[in-house]
Design a protein around this motif. Sequence first.
Motif, PDB file in Angstrom:
ATOM      1  N   UNK A   1      -7.816  -8.457 -33.060  1.00  0.00           N
ATOM      2  CA  UNK A   1      -6.508  -8.068 -32.534  1.00  0.00           C
ATOM      3  C   UNK A   1      -6.478  -6.609 -32.092  1.00  0.00           C
ATOM      4  N   UNK A   2      -5.291  -6.190 -31.669  1.00  0.00           N
ATOM      5  CA  UNK A   2      -4.989  -4.777 -31.505  1.00  0.00           C
ATOM      6  C   UNK A   2      -4.710  -4.244 -32.905  1.00  0.00           C
ATOM      7  N   UNK A   3      -4.968  -2.979 -33.122  1.00  0.00           N
ATOM      8  CA  UNK A   3      -4.553  -2.400 -34.399  1.00  0.00           C
ATOM      9  C   UNK A   3      -3.629  -1.227 -34.128  1.00  0.00           C
ATOM     10  N   UNK A   4      -2.841  -0.916 -35.140  1.00  0.00           N
ATOM     11  CA  UNK A   4      -1.955   0.242 -35.082  1.00  0.00           C
ATOM     12  C   UNK A   4      -1.875   0.828 -36.478  1.00  0.00           C
ATOM     13  N   UNK A   5      -1.769   2.149 -36.553  1.00  0.00           N
ATOM     14  CA  UNK A   5      -1.600   2.804 -37.845  1.00  0.00           C
ATOM     15  C   UNK A   5      -0.213   2.469 -38.382  1.00  0.00           C
ATOM     16  N   UNK A   6      -0.022   2.639 -39.678  1.00  0.00           N
ATOM     17  CA  UNK A   6       1.178   2.145 -40.383  1.00  0.00           C
ATOM     18  C   UNK A   6       2.486   2.446 -39.663  1.00  0.00           C
ATOM     19  N   UNK A   7       2.702   3.715 -39.286  1.00  0.00           N
ATOM     20  CA  UNK A   7       3.984   4.080 -38.665  1.00  0.00           C
ATOM     21  C   UNK A   7       4.171   3.382 -37.321  1.00  0.00           C
ATOM     22  N   UNK A   8       3.119   3.290 -36.529  1.00  0.00           N
ATOM     23  CA  UNK A   8       3.219   2.635 -35.231  1.00  0.00           C
ATOM     24  C   UNK A   8       3.277   1.116 -35.385  1.00  0.00           C
ATOM     25  N   UNK A   9       2.563   0.575 -36.335  1.00  0.00           N
ATOM     26  CA  UNK A   9       2.589  -0.866 -36.588  1.00  0.00           C
ATOM     27  C   UNK A   9       4.024  -1.325 -36.877  1.00  0.00           C
ATOM     28  N   UNK A  10       4.739  -0.567 -37.689  1.00  0.00           N
ATOM     29  CA  UNK A  10       6.142  -0.918 -37.995  1.00  0.00           C
ATOM     30  C   UNK A  10       6.992  -0.922 -36.732  1.00  0.00           C
ATOM     31  N   UNK A  11       6.776   0.063 -35.863  1.00  0.00           N
ATOM     32  CA  UNK A  11       7.520   0.113 -34.594  1.00  0.00           C
ATOM     33  C   UNK A  11       7.211  -1.117 -33.730  1.00  0.00           C
ATOM     34  N   UNK A  12       5.927  -1.452 -33.637  1.00  0.00           N
ATOM     35  CA  UNK A  12       5.511  -2.608 -32.838  1.00  0.00           C
ATOM     36  C   UNK A  12       6.181  -3.872 -33.357  1.00  0.00           C
ATOM     37  N   UNK A  13       6.108  -4.080 -34.658  1.00  0.00           N
ATOM     38  CA  UNK A  13       6.649  -5.308 -35.231  1.00  0.00           C
ATOM     39  C   UNK A  13       8.176  -5.374 -35.126  1.00  0.00           C
ATOM     40  N   UNK A  14       8.850  -4.219 -35.106  1.00  0.00           N
ATOM     41  CA  UNK A  14      10.303  -4.195 -34.902  1.00  0.00           C
ATOM     42  C   UNK A  14      10.668  -4.550 -33.455  1.00  0.00           C
ATOM     43  N   UNK A  15       9.842  -4.099 -32.500  1.00  0.00           N
ATOM     44  CA  UNK A  15      10.121  -4.334 -31.084  1.00  0.00           C
ATOM     45  C   UNK A  15       9.662  -5.709 -30.603  1.00  0.00           C
ATOM     46  N   UNK A  16       8.568  -6.178 -31.128  1.00  0.00           N
ATOM     47  CA  UNK A  16       7.950  -7.417 -30.653  1.00  0.00           C
ATOM     48  C   UNK A  16       7.940  -8.428 -31.790  1.00  0.00           C
ATOM     49  N   UNK A  17       9.010  -9.144 -31.936  1.00  0.00           N
ATOM     50  CA  UNK A  17       9.210 -10.079 -33.053  1.00  0.00           C
ATOM     51  C   UNK A  17       8.425 -11.378 -32.884  1.00  0.00           C
ATOM     52  N   UNK A  18       8.075 -11.980 -34.004  1.00  0.00           N
ATOM     53  CA  UNK A  18       7.527 -13.334 -34.013  1.00  0.00           C
ATOM     54  C   UNK A  18       8.667 -14.305 -33.741  1.00  0.00           C
ATOM     55  N   UNK A  19       8.460 -15.220 -32.814  1.00  0.00           N
ATOM     56  CA  UNK A  19       9.490 -16.196 -32.423  1.00  0.00           C
ATOM     57  C   UNK A  19       8.806 -17.495 -32.007  1.00  0.00           C
ATOM     58  N   UNK A  20       9.574 -18.577 -31.909  1.00  0.00           N
ATOM     59  CA  UNK A  20       8.982 -19.790 -31.326  1.00  0.00           C
ATOM     60  C   UNK A  20       8.440 -19.469 -29.926  1.00  0.00           C
ATOM     61  N   UNK A  21       7.265 -19.961 -29.628  1.00  0.00           N
ATOM     62  CA  UNK A  21       6.628 -19.637 -28.344  1.00  0.00           C
ATOM     63  C   UNK A  21       7.504 -19.999 -27.154  1.00  0.00           C
TER      64      UNK A  21
END
Length: 140
Positions: free
Chosen positions: A28-48
């Motif tokens: 996958x792509x990786x992100x450090x902790x602070x950026x990972x949280x931002x990514x996951x807040x902006x790009x949510x898991x959803x039904x495809x």
Amino acid sequence: RRRPQSLLENLPVWSKQPKAIVDTGTTFFTAESHLYSEVMDLLRSVPCRDVTEESHPDILYRLRRLDGRPRDFVLSHNQYMTANVPGDDTSICQPAFMRIDIPSEHGPAMVLGEVFLRHYFAVFDRGTNDIPEETGRAKI
């Protein structure tokens, strides 16, 4: 089309320039902790079936060539989202990101793994400079 989402614009300024590590051994792509949280807040898991350009906008990686010129890589949700059961209407899509904190002597950095590389032709030069000029190069 919407402008690609910047994941770094709301984060604190780093004392060192962030780096990109291209790694064929990372999925996958990786992100450090602070950026990972931002990514996951902006790009949510959803039904495809619910993933759209509006809900999951393009993201931009801006890398610098050896000569200092920028090279933009714009990725659509089709490139950065992954399905838990590909081809199934009930599948859940999630960002293809994982949290990895790069040691401070080498970071801050993000790893661009196989989900990135599958869309680009990559040439790795270990200092021989045998790569044609039109091919983008990164020093490793």
